[in-house]
Design a protein around this motif. Sequence first.
Motif, mmCIF file in Angstrom:
data_model
loop_
_atom_site.group_PDB
_atom_site.id
_atom_site.type_symbol
_atom_site.label_atom_id
_atom_site.label_comp_id
_atom_site.label_asym_id
_atom_site.label_seq_id
_atom_site.Cartn_x
_atom_site.Cartn_y
_atom_site.Cartn_z
ATOM 1 N N THR A 1 6.133 -10.095 -3.047
ATOM 2 C CA THR A 1 6.558 -8.884 -3.542
ATOM 3 C C THR A 1 8.041 -8.832 -3.767
ATOM 4 O O THR A 1 8.901 -9.660 -3.560
ATOM 5 N N ALA B 1 -2.146 -10.432 -11.301
ATOM 6 C CA ALA B 1 -1.780 -9.105 -10.819
ATOM 7 C C ALA B 1 -0.138 -8.781 -11.364
ATOM 8 O O ALA B 1 0.346 -9.485 -11.365
ATOM 9 N N GLN C 1 -0.595 -3.553 1.651
ATOM 10 C CA GLN C 1 -1.251 -3.520 0.567
ATOM 11 C C GLN C 1 -0.505 -2.560 -0.453
ATOM 12 O O GLN C 1 -1.033 -2.961 -1.749
ATOM 13 N N GLY D 1 1.918 -4.381 -2.712
ATOM 14 C CA GLY D 1 1.532 -5.367 -3.435
ATOM 15 C C GLY D 1 1.637 -6.859 -2.550
ATOM 16 O O GLY D 1 1.470 -7.986 -3.175
ATOM 17 N N THR E 1 3.158 -7.411 -11.482
ATOM 18 C CA THR E 1 4.292 -7.180 -10.398
ATOM 19 C C THR E 1 4.903 -5.841 -10.421
ATOM 20 O O THR E 1 5.201 -5.433 -11.583
#
Length: 162
Positions: A64, A5, A118, A121, A7
Amino acid sequence: MAGKAKTLTVGQIQDALKAHGFEVATAPGVTGGFRVAKYGCAAILVPNNSPAALRGSAIDTAGTVVAYHERPGAFVAGEIARLLDRGYQKFLKTSKYELPATAPQLAAIHRFTEELTQVSGGISLYNEALGTTSDVYQYDRVKGREALQPAPARPWELTEGH
């Protein structure tokens, strides 16, 4: 195989929060921090590389680029209330007040925390997804009990000299 994913940067997280209906404003007295609010709840976030995060006064938000300077809580009398669990009841505690938490307040804190995690992240943890987790656990039935009675003698256990 799933790819990694991407960042997000702090600016992208702030933009995403605004796009999802969160109020984002600078946090007074917190260098680089910003206050996020929605549903009558708020939290203060700081970049992971900020002085507040490096001093250890911030709580990581599960991988995160932002960390909590103040965890999510209901906004009461101009400040973010901490959730206190006394075993039989949850309370909202500020520097001036301690109020019983209502079911709608707990639901709002839970919804706010899940959406914030969510959008930023973060990773949604199983125990937090089940319901609202408290900041402090203080059960009155066991408070001070250890000081009242010393541990009973156990003659069947060996001591150092034997």
